[in-house]
Design a protein around this motif. Structure first.
Motif, PDB file in Angstrom:
ATOM      1  N   ARG A  80     -31.076 -19.952  28.445  1.00 58.51           N
ATOM      2  CA  ARG A  80     -30.083 -19.358  27.564  1.00 58.51           C
ATOM      3  C   ARG A  80     -30.768 -18.569  26.441  1.00 58.51           C
ATOM      4  O   ARG A  80     -30.363 -17.461  26.105  1.00 58.51           O
ATOM      5  CB  ARG A  80     -29.246 -20.495  26.982  1.00 58.51           C
ATOM      6  CG  ARG A  80     -27.896 -20.091  26.498  1.00 58.51           C
ATOM      7  CD  ARG A  80     -27.158 -21.326  26.050  1.00 58.51           C
ATOM      8  NE  ARG A  80     -25.931 -21.017  25.366  1.00 58.51           N
ATOM      9  CZ  ARG A  80     -25.254 -21.907  24.676  1.00 58.51           C
ATOM     10  NH1 ARG A  80     -25.700 -23.159  24.591  1.00 58.51           N
ATOM     11  NH2 ARG A  80     -24.145 -21.572  24.073  1.00 58.51           N
ATOM     12  N   SER A 156     -29.585 -24.561  12.895  1.00 60.19           N
ATOM     13  CA  SER A 156     -29.513 -24.481  11.439  1.00 60.19           C
ATOM     14  C   SER A 156     -30.719 -25.110  10.758  1.00 60.19           C
ATOM     15  O   SER A 156     -31.223 -24.578   9.767  1.00 60.19           O
ATOM     16  CB  SER A 156     -28.265 -25.185  10.948  1.00 60.19           C
ATOM     17  OG  SER A 156     -27.154 -24.510  11.412  1.00 60.19           O
ATOM     18  N   ALA A 177     -27.268 -17.802  15.142  1.00 59.22           N
ATOM     19  CA  ALA A 177     -26.612 -19.011  15.669  1.00 59.22           C
ATOM     20  C   ALA A 177     -26.508 -20.099  14.613  1.00 59.22           C
ATOM     21  O   ALA A 177     -25.782 -21.060  14.795  1.00 59.22           O
ATOM     22  CB  ALA A 177     -27.374 -19.542  16.865  1.00 59.22           C
ATOM     23  N   SER A 178     -27.233 -19.975  13.526  1.00 56.19           N
ATOM     24  CA  SER A 178     -27.268 -21.047  12.524  1.00 56.19           C
ATOM     25  C   SER A 178     -25.998 -21.012  11.705  1.00 56.19           C
ATOM     26  O   SER A 178     -25.808 -20.119  10.895  1.00 56.19           O
ATOM     27  CB  SER A 178     -28.459 -20.862  11.607  1.00 56.19           C
ATOM     28  OG  SER A 178     -29.563 -20.528  12.387  1.00 56.19           O
ATOM     29  N   SER A 179     -25.163 -21.998  11.950  1.00 57.71           N
ATOM     30  CA  SER A 179     -23.852 -21.937  11.333  1.00 57.71           C
ATOM     31  C   SER A 179     -23.652 -22.928  10.204  1.00 57.71           C
ATOM     32  O   SER A 179     -22.602 -22.931   9.568  1.00 57.71           O
ATOM     33  CB  SER A 179     -22.808 -22.187  12.423  1.00 57.71           C
ATOM     34  OG  SER A 179     -23.184 -23.318  13.167  1.00 57.71           O
ATOM     35  N   TYR A 227     -26.975 -29.243  11.007  1.00 58.28           N
ATOM     36  CA  TYR A 227     -25.784 -28.742  11.712  1.00 58.28           C
ATOM     37  C   TYR A 227     -24.779 -29.871  11.946  1.00 58.28           C
ATOM     38  O   TYR A 227     -23.620 -29.782  11.533  1.00 58.28           O
ATOM     39  CB  TYR A 227     -26.234 -28.131  13.038  1.00 58.28           C
ATOM     40  CG  TYR A 227     -25.118 -27.720  13.955  1.00 58.28           C
ATOM     41  CD1 TYR A 227     -24.193 -26.774  13.561  1.00 58.28           C
ATOM     42  CD2 TYR A 227     -25.004 -28.277  15.233  1.00 58.28           C
ATOM     43  CE1 TYR A 227     -23.175 -26.381  14.413  1.00 58.28           C
ATOM     44  CE2 TYR A 227     -23.988 -27.889  16.085  1.00 58.28           C
ATOM     45  CZ  TYR A 227     -23.075 -26.940  15.665  1.00 58.28           C
ATOM     46  OH  TYR A 227     -22.067 -26.567  16.511  1.00 58.28           O
ATOM     47  N   ASP A 282     -26.310 -28.337  22.357  1.00 53.28           N
ATOM     48  CA  ASP A 282     -26.336 -28.858  23.725  1.00 53.28           C
ATOM     49  C   ASP A 282     -27.636 -29.615  23.996  1.00 53.28           C
ATOM     50  O   ASP A 282     -27.656 -30.619  24.707  1.00 53.28           O
ATOM     51  CB  ASP A 282     -26.139 -27.722  24.738  1.00 53.28           C
ATOM     52  CG  ASP A 282     -27.062 -26.540  24.488  1.00 53.28           C
ATOM     53  OD1 ASP A 282     -27.856 -26.612  23.526  1.00 53.28           O
ATOM     54  OD2 ASP A 282     -26.992 -25.552  25.239  1.00 53.28           O
ATOM     55  N   GLU A 306     -19.086 -25.357  18.536  1.00 52.46           N
ATOM     56  CA  GLU A 306     -19.417 -24.079  19.196  1.00 52.46           C
ATOM     57  C   GLU A 306     -20.760 -24.091  19.908  1.00 52.46           C
ATOM     58  O   GLU A 306     -20.957 -23.364  20.877  1.00 52.46           O
ATOM     59  CB  GLU A 306     -19.304 -22.950  18.173  1.00 52.46           C
ATOM     60  CG  GLU A 306     -20.589 -22.322  17.672  1.00 52.46           C
ATOM     61  CD  GLU A 306     -21.424 -23.236  16.800  1.00 52.46           C
ATOM     62  OE1 GLU A 306     -20.886 -24.259  16.333  1.00 52.46           O
ATOM     63  OE2 GLU A 306     -22.614 -22.967  16.609  1.00 52.46           O
ATOM     64  N   ALA A 307     -21.693 -24.988  19.475  1.00 51.85           N
ATOM     65  CA  ALA A 307     -23.030 -24.962  20.071  1.00 51.85           C
ATOM     66  C   ALA A 307     -23.049 -25.505  21.497  1.00 51.85           C
ATOM     67  O   ALA A 307     -23.966 -25.220  22.250  1.00 51.85           O
ATOM     68  CB  ALA A 307     -24.001 -25.734  19.198  1.00 51.85           C
TER      69      ALA A 307
HETATM   70  N1  TRP Z   1     -24.755 -23.543  15.536  1.00 50.21           N
HETATM   71  C1  TRP Z   1     -25.923 -24.307  15.812  1.00 50.21           C
HETATM   72  C2  TRP Z   1     -26.615 -24.707  14.528  1.00 50.21           C
HETATM   73  O1  TRP Z   1     -26.310 -24.173  13.505  1.00 50.21           O
HETATM   74  C3  TRP Z   1     -26.916 -23.539  16.651  1.00 50.21           C
HETATM   75  C4  TRP Z   1     -26.417 -23.212  17.959  1.00 50.21           C
HETATM   76  C5  TRP Z   1     -25.360 -22.425  18.292  1.00 50.21           C
HETATM   77  C6  TRP Z   1     -27.005 -23.617  19.151  1.00 50.21           C
HETATM   78  N2  TRP Z   1     -25.263 -22.353  19.632  1.00 50.21           N
HETATM   79  C7  TRP Z   1     -26.225 -23.081  20.174  1.00 50.21           C
HETATM   80  C8  TRP Z   1     -28.101 -24.419  19.413  1.00 50.21           C
HETATM   81  C9  TRP Z   1     -26.533 -23.342  21.466  1.00 50.21           C
HETATM   82  C10 TRP Z   1     -28.393 -24.646  20.722  1.00 50.21           C
HETATM   83  C11 TRP Z   1     -27.616 -24.124  21.723  1.00 50.21           C
HETATM   84  O2  TRP Z   1     -27.455 -25.557  14.529  1.00 50.21           O
END
Ligand code: TRP
Length: 911
Positions: A80, A156, A177-179, A227, A282, A306-307
């Motif tokens: 991914r 995150s 992706a860091s939310s 996270y 995940d 969402e992750a």
């Molecule tokens: N949102 C997650 C965080 O802040 C990071 C994340 C988003 C993520 N999608 C993911 C991590 C998919 C692994 C796989 O930590």
């Protein structure tokens, strides 16, 4: 050529600086980084850094002390993340080809593997900043193009670590992706921006989802990182505010721990909460899913953050039996034209990036020939190459393998969400660079209207443009970062729908988005299109069953009337509810939690009972009072021919005695369990009793008053005696009683009093009391009694100086005073007591006023009849003869009065 010389010079200067640093201060190399990734920096003017988790974890090395400091190795290839990386390359490629953004320069990239760990992310960050592997903080020495900004890191926790370092230099970082919500803090992370919404929004969305389905009772599981922890924290705060209980709150171990995972699984299985919210990536979640798959758990609905909502790592066929029906949030998705083709355009022979070899080998389960030699030199199947460890396959890769033959996360472009976010992050940087480039000197944003130079700008100058980003992507999505570092929030609500053929699809069943221009957010869900894992869907969950169970046990099952109120999870707050561990629910209104707070027990019902001391005493007093009155009546009958009895209008006296018996006996209606009839009886008999008593007294006093008037005028005019007919007295008495009967009848017909369970005034008890029905009627009823009493008092007061030896008016005045005092003091006493004592106060008032009347009106007469019979003659009673007994109650100053005593006796004589 010039360019090359310049480069050599720069390198030389830097090298010298380096040497100075090293030699002057005697420096020692204390460790080396071992970073892997993709670099494409040659022939580009600017490069963008990227941090991606190509591997799931680093290999845990518990022998750190004995070994020299070495950078950790990574394992577990993440397809991914490679797709995300390819999105970065794709976007950069696109920008380089476009003539409308940064036409004068091309962008390159430098991408590092974070292995989803903080330490690797920090290594990479330092390398970005210094441009080399053996880093000297505060210097960037690199022969290549300058680094404009960094995108990443994935999780995150990694972004927080890197943003702290990059923040020191105000170096621009755009997260994809860091939310985690803390990253919105501009003060802690001054140079961090992101293209994914903050989790504070996602946690609120979860709370709305829980409210939407009316789940009263949920379990939470969080990853052991920023996270998971912050996500669940905000969720819990929000959900508790809405009255939802948290069944359990578990944290997934960071490092694999079988015992701990099994404990969490058994918690999920044994809890009555059927909804589990999991805030985790995940990667951190897969060990738990693996363990759950070993149990045959069903009937739980998982809510995914969402992750992991669309993660192929979790959406595996063997988990479908329990994960089908999962509902989760997912960030915005897009189809990126041309991206699939770009993804497929990857081959180990096209470059030298070691990760591509690894990718190929992992994807096709083979070993690339040139790598194989390296592995087998030490004859080990466990090989360490490119900084990662893996099992190698005995089959050799041919290079002719086809993506169409395999199903791979990398090539799956159906759910481009984080991928799209990466794309946006690159565009954000490119747009900021473009804005910086097109700045017109003289009207630029920097001191003196100056502009920054595209090839030599300071990080904060790019930061300036990044913060003010305002552009639209090809999907028409607008990117702006308002006051915080965040973009506007938007989530798809996805439902995992399980099909018989062992496939699962992520179906969009709703969305969480802003309804009023970015301020108010709303969850919209199409309930009917949801696939539920549990038989009854979301409707009947365990807690409802438990409550139904409870109701069945108490024989009061009425499903649709059951109201559930769920209170906060803390036991200390559960005073009116039963709680089991940290769950707690409010008992039905007639029930109350037992001392252990684990069951609902019937509430104690309070009323003034006939078998308790207070009740018995009051009944005794009432009966005693009534018997006294009856004794007086007997006395009157026995001495009916004596002057005193005759002088006092026998029939009225008798009526007064009846009414007093009546008022004494009403107090008995106040004791015992209230019934509708007793509620009616108590008020009516009391009002009627008093009105009869008072109107009879009034009859007497009016006549006495008139007699006094007559006596006065007679004194003045010396006229003939007036003959008062005793009939008048009876008319007065009858009128009073009739009016009261009228009021009572209307009251009983319109708003009769009834029994009422008072549950508000005390939690632990139900107070059975009478509701008056209508306060207005009650007040007019007793108001009329008070009116009569006032009349009695006034008339008696006027007549109190009548010159007979047995001055009844004076005693009536006293009686009325007692009556007033009792009822006036009754009001505050009544208002300040609760429950059964309120009733007791009322009975006391009734008894006291009745005893008062009895004492003032009859005791003096009884005294004369029984103890001083010698005064019970017409002469003395009529006031014709004087008594010499000063202490006798009948003596008064009026003994010497000149009033014609015959007149008086005529008045008082009965017919
Ligand atoms: N949102 C997650 C965080 O802040 C990071 C994340 C988003 C993520 N999608 C993911 C991590 C998919 C692994 C796989 O930590």
């Amino acid at each position: 050529m010039d360019h090359n010389i310049f480069h050599i010079l720069v390198t030389l200067v830097i090298h010298l600086q380096d040497q100075l640093l090293v030699c002057g201060q005697e420096c020692r190399l204390i460790g080396k980084f071992d970073l892997h990734g993709f670099v494409e920096s040659k022939n580009h003017e600017l490069i963008i850094g990227g941090l991606f988790p190509f591997h799931f974890r680093t290999i845990y090395n518990n022998d750190t002390e004995s070994e020299e400091s070495r950078s950790l190795k990574c394992e577990g290839f993440n397809f991914r993340a490679l797709r995300w990386t390819r999105a970065m390359m794709f976007a950069i490629d696109e920008i380089n080809k476009r003539m409308d953004i940064l036409p004068r320069i091309t962008l390159g990239y430098q991408i590092f593997d974070t292995c989803f760990t903080i330490s690797k992310s920090v290594e990479a960050t330092l390398t970005f900043l210094t441009g080399q592997n053996e880093t000297h903080p505060n210097f960037r020495c690199s022969a290549g193009a300058p680094l404009a900004a960094v995108i990443g890191a994935g999780g995150s926790a990694l972004s927080i670590a890197t943003a702290r370092i990059l923040g020191l230099y105000y170096f621009p970082q755009v997260g994809y992706a860091s939310s985690c919500s803390v990253l919105s803090d501009n003060f802690q992370f001054p140079s961090f921006l992101r293209t994914i919404p903050s989790d504070s929004m996602q946690s609120n969305a979860f709370a709305s989802l829980v409210s939407h389905f009316g789940w009263p009772w949920v379990g939470t599981i969080a990853a052991d990182d920023d996270y998971g922890k912050y996500g669940i924290k905000v969720f819990k705060e929000e959900v508790e505010r809405r009255g939802v209980c948290i069944a359990y709150s578990e944290t997934l171990p960071r490092i694999y721990n079988k015992v701990e995972i099994e404990r969490i699984v058994s918690k999920i299985v044994s809890s009555t909460a059927n909804v589990v919210i999991i805030f985790s990536s995940d990667i951190d979640l897969s060990p738990l899913m693996e363990a759950i798959a070993e149990t045959n758990i069903t009937g739980k609905t998982f809510l995914s953050s969402e992750a992991w909502t669309t993660s192929a790592l979790i959406a595996k066929p063997k988990y479908f039996s329990f994960l089908g029906g999962t509902i989760g949030f997912a960030i915005r998705k897009a189809e990126i034209p041309g991206f699939q083709k770009f993804l497929l355009d990857i081959h180990p022979e096209h470059g030298t990036d070691d990760l591509v070899y690894e990718f190929w080998e992992e994807a096709f389960n083979c070993t690339w020939p040139t790598q194989r030699g390296a592995f087998y030199t030490n004859m080990s199947i466990e090989a360490t190459v490119a900084g990662r460890q893996r099992n190698i396959s005995p089959t050799l890769c041919t290079g002719k393998e086809k993506f169409s033959d395999i199903l791979n996360t990398y090539t799956d472009v159906s759910e481009l969400r984080i991928t799209y976010s990466v794309y946006k992050a690159i565009y954000t940087i490119a747009n900021a660079l473009h804005q910086l480039d097109i700045c017109v000197p003289g009207i630029g944003p920097f001191p003196g209207g100056s502009c920054a130079n595209l090839l030599e700008f300071e990080p904060w100058q790019l930061m300036y443009y990044l913060r003010r980003a305002d552009f639209t992507v090809f999907t028409n999505e607008k990117i702006t970062f308002r006051d915080t570092a965040d973009v506007a929030g938007y989530y798809d609500v996805l439902n995992w729908q399980w099909h018989d053929n062992d496939t699962i699809s992520f179906v969009k069943v709703g969305e969480y988005s802003s309804v009023v221009d970015g301020s108010k957010y709303e969850l919209r869900i199409d309930n009917n299109s949801i696939f539920w894992n549990t038989q009854n869907g979301q409707k009947l969950n365990a807690i409802t069953y438990r409550l139904i169970g409870l109701c069945v046990r108490y024989g009061m099952i009425e499903l649709d009337t059951i109201k559930l109120f769920f209170v906060r999870k803390y036991l200390t707050h559960c005073t009116d509810s039963f709680s089991d561990a940290r769950e707690c629910i409010t008992c039905l209104s007639d029930y109350w939690s037992n001392t252990h707070k684990n069951e609902c027990v019937l509430k104690e019902v309070e009323f003034l009972a006939t078998d308790e001391a207070l009740g018995i005493t009051l009944i005794f007093l009432a009966v005693f009072g009534a018997s006294l009155v009856i004794a007086f009546a007997i006395l009157y009958i026995m001495y009916r021919e004596t002057a005193l009895v005759k002088a006092n209008c026998r029939s009225l006296s008798f009526l007064i005695q009846v009414s007093l018996v009546c008022t004494f006996m009403t107090s008995i209606f106040f004791v015992g369990k209230p019934q509708n009839w007793s509620c009616m009886a108590r008020q009516i008999t009391l009002a009627l009793g008093f009105s009869l008593c008072l109107s009879c007294i009034l009859g007497k006093t009016i006549v006495l008053m008139l007699a006094k008037r007559a006596a006065k005028s007679k004194l003045a005019e010396k006229s003939s005696p007036i003959n008062f007919k005793p009939l008048y007295q009876k008319i007065v008495a009858a009128t009073g009683l009739t009016i009261q009967v009228g009021i009572c009848t209307v009251y009983l017909i319109l708003t009769p009093p009834f029994v009422y369970k008072n549950m508000e005034s005390q939690n632990i008890k139900i107070i059975l009391e009478c509701n008056e029905g209508s306060i207005e009627f009650l007040c007019s009823m007793f108001g009329f009694d008070v009116f009569l009493a006032i009349l009695c008092f006034l008339t008696a007061f006027v007549a109190r100086k009548l010159p007979d030896n047995f001055n009844e008016a004076k005693f009536i005045t006293f009686g009325m005073l007692v009556f007033f005092i009792v009822w006036i003091s009754f009001v505050p006493a009544y208002l300040s007591t609760r429950g059964k004592f309120k009733v007791a106060v009322e009975i006391f008032a009734i008894l006291a006023s009745s005893f008062g009347l009895l004492g003032c009106i009859y005791v003096p007469k009884g005294y004369i009849i029984l103890i001083k019979p010698e005064r019970n003659t017409e002469e003395i009673v009529g006031g014709k003869a004087a008594t010499n007994d000063k202490s006798a109650p009948a003596t008064s100053a009026s003994i010497t009065s000149e009033v014609n005593s015959t007149t008086i006796s005529t008045i008082a004589l009965d017919d």
